[in-house]
Design a protein around this motif. Structure first.
Motif, PDB file in Angstrom:
ATOM      1  N   ASN A 123      -6.853   1.423  13.187  1.00  0.00           N
ATOM      2  CA  ASN A 123      -7.295   1.278  11.856  1.00  0.00           C
ATOM      3  C   ASN A 123      -8.254  -0.084  11.722  1.00  0.00           C
ATOM      4  OD1 ASN A 123      -7.381   1.694   8.978  1.00  0.00           O
ATOM      5  ND2 ASN A 123      -5.602   0.777   8.392  1.00  0.00           N
ATOM      6  N   PRO A 154      -0.250   0.503   7.415  1.00  0.00           N
ATOM      7  CA  PRO A 154      -0.798   1.628   6.589  1.00  0.00           C
ATOM      8  C   PRO A 154      -1.382   2.685   7.624  1.00  0.00           C
ATOM      9  CG  PRO A 154      -1.541  -0.456   5.675  1.00  0.00           C
ATOM     10  CD  PRO A 154      -0.776  -1.063   6.892  1.00  0.00           C
ATOM     11  N   ARG A 205       0.931  -1.022   0.077  1.00  0.00           N
ATOM     12  CA  ARG A 205      -0.002   0.015   0.057  1.00  0.00           C
ATOM     13  C   ARG A 205       1.034   1.130   0.065  1.00  0.00           C
ATOM     14  NH1 ARG A 205      -5.094  -1.461   0.906  1.00  0.00           N
ATOM     15  NH2 ARG A 205      -5.509  -3.392   1.834  1.00  0.00           N
ATOM     16  N   SER A 244      -9.724  -3.321   6.445  1.00  0.00           N
ATOM     17  CA  SER A 244      -8.347  -3.755   7.180  1.00  0.00           C
ATOM     18  C   SER A 244      -8.533  -5.368   7.306  1.00  0.00           C
ATOM     19  CB  SER A 244      -7.847  -3.189   8.156  1.00  0.00           C
ATOM     20  OG  SER A 244      -7.699  -1.550   7.942  1.00  0.00           O
ATOM     21  N   GLY A 250      -3.802  -3.941   8.148  1.00  0.00           N
ATOM     22  CA  GLY A 250      -3.821  -2.533   8.154  1.00  0.00           C
ATOM     23  C   GLY A 250      -3.290  -1.730   9.127  1.00  0.00           C
TER      24      GLY A 250
END
Length: 375
Positions: A142, A163, A38, A147, A160
């Protein structure tokens, strides 16, 4: 910089598809594993026209170090996707996360809400992952449908983490530790996703986000308006939300999770116990249109560690419901075991003669009765 299939990033990640929403699959050439990359766009103010060893490279390296620190501290857990670090290449900050076979939860919710006991199963897996994170002194920050990965065995895996850390670090790098500027940058990075806007951070904020996600899984929508970040944040602050009655048996737990006082919210460990008790009281499956219309999920949820497979995709169609509203492979009943396939008691070849003999016997008995009564 924009990458495409076949390109190798950071000297080891060979992309296997095109970038979509700044995300792509790649093969780790060192381990052979499939990973999910990502990317976040780095503004020119963080890149500049400096040489890699000059001052312009420092902000990007700070972001990478922050992400790497969290990734190294994250515990290993069967329901937690492992992050593999971050790197800067060109104008993008990349995070790397393992990617076993499965389907994203947000894609599965596109078919509609989950049955309440299936939502409880997913939430129990996520609460277990959060419990491990919180026990290691970390918060996730998150916890969203995007996610979560539902594996081929039906287990929910929480990803997730890296990120999310990258987004928060970039918002602070550009907007400072707090204030209006940081809010504006974060709003542009995160968007109007209800789970990302708790009133407080840390473990209590993660549990609040899990409550919002539970409501989304059970009803198909968030309990707060998501038309825009200002409207969403205002509704969260004022406590304006959709009541949790529509969540069925999950309603009481959702109500306690999304309350404004973090001290009154259940912890991840308490959520795990409460969901286990709820699932223990789950009713037996009921056949009918309601069960047939529920969205499919891969496999029945496994009680053990999730399978980590490198193959892509996960079939979710054509499977029957398990007792919690999940899915299980349909069992095939052998024909010789079914009642319809049992051999007949009288061989077909004898049916004709027996029928003729029976008719003849009835005629003889009838004549004998006439003679007896007439005589």
């Amino acid at each position: 910089m924009r990458a495409g299939p076949g390109q190798v990033l950071a000297g080891r990640y060979r992309l296997t598809d095109h970038l979509e929403a700044l995300g792509a699959f790649a093969a780790d050439e060192r381990t052979g594993d499939v990973v999910r990359l990502r990317a976040l766009e780095l503004p020119a103010v963080l890149i500049g026209d400096q040489e890699p060893d000059g001052p312009g490279a420092e902000p990007g390296e700070r972001l990478v170090r922050r992400v790497a620190t969290v990734g190294a501290a994250a515990p290993r857990h069967a329901r937690l996707l492992q992050g593999a670090g971050a790197f800067v290449e060109g104008d993008l900050l990349w995070t790397v996360e393992e990617r076993p076979a499965g389907q994203p939860l947000d894609a599965l919710l596109g078919a509609g809400p989950l049955p309440p006991y299936r939502a409880a199963e997913v939430a129990a897996d996520l609460a277990g992952a959060l419990r491990a994170l919180h026990g290691a002194g970390l918060a996730h920050g998150n916890v969203t449908a995007a996610s979560v990965l539902v594996g081929e065995d039906g287990a929910a895996l929480l990803g997730g983490l890296l990120p999310g850390v990258a987004e928060e670090a970039l918002a602070e790098e550009l907007g400072g530790p707090g204030g209006r500027r940081r809010y504006e940058v974060r709003a542009a990075l995160v968007g109007p996703v209800a789970e990302r806007w708790p009133l407080d951070g840390g473990p209590a904020g993660d549990c609040w986000a899990l409550g919002v996600l539970l409501h989304r899984m059970a009803t198909g929508r968030a309990p707060y308006p998501e038309s825009g970040v200002p409207e969403l944040v205002t509704a969260v602050r004022e406590g304006r939300r959709v009541p949790a009655e529509a969540c069925g048996p999950l309603g009481p737990l959702v109500e306690r999770l999304v309350q404004s006082d973090p001290a009154l919210r259940p912890t991840a460990a308490e959520i795990t116990l409460e969901l286990a008790e709820l699932l223990a009281r789950a009713p037996e499956p009921v056949d009918g249109p309601a069960a047939a219309g529920a969205p499919g999920l891969p496999g029945p949820r496994s009680a053990g560690p999730a399978r980590r497979r490198r193959a892509k995709g996960a079939g979710a169609a054509g499977r029957s419901r398990d007792r919690h509203g999940g899915t299980a492979k349909a069992e095939t009943v052998p024909a010789e075991a079914a009642g319809a396939a049992r051999p007949p008691r009288i061989p077909p070849a004898l049916l004709g003669p027996l029928l003729v003999g029976g008719v003849f016997l009835l005629l003889v008995l009838g004549v004998a009765a006439v003679v007896l009564f007439a005589g």
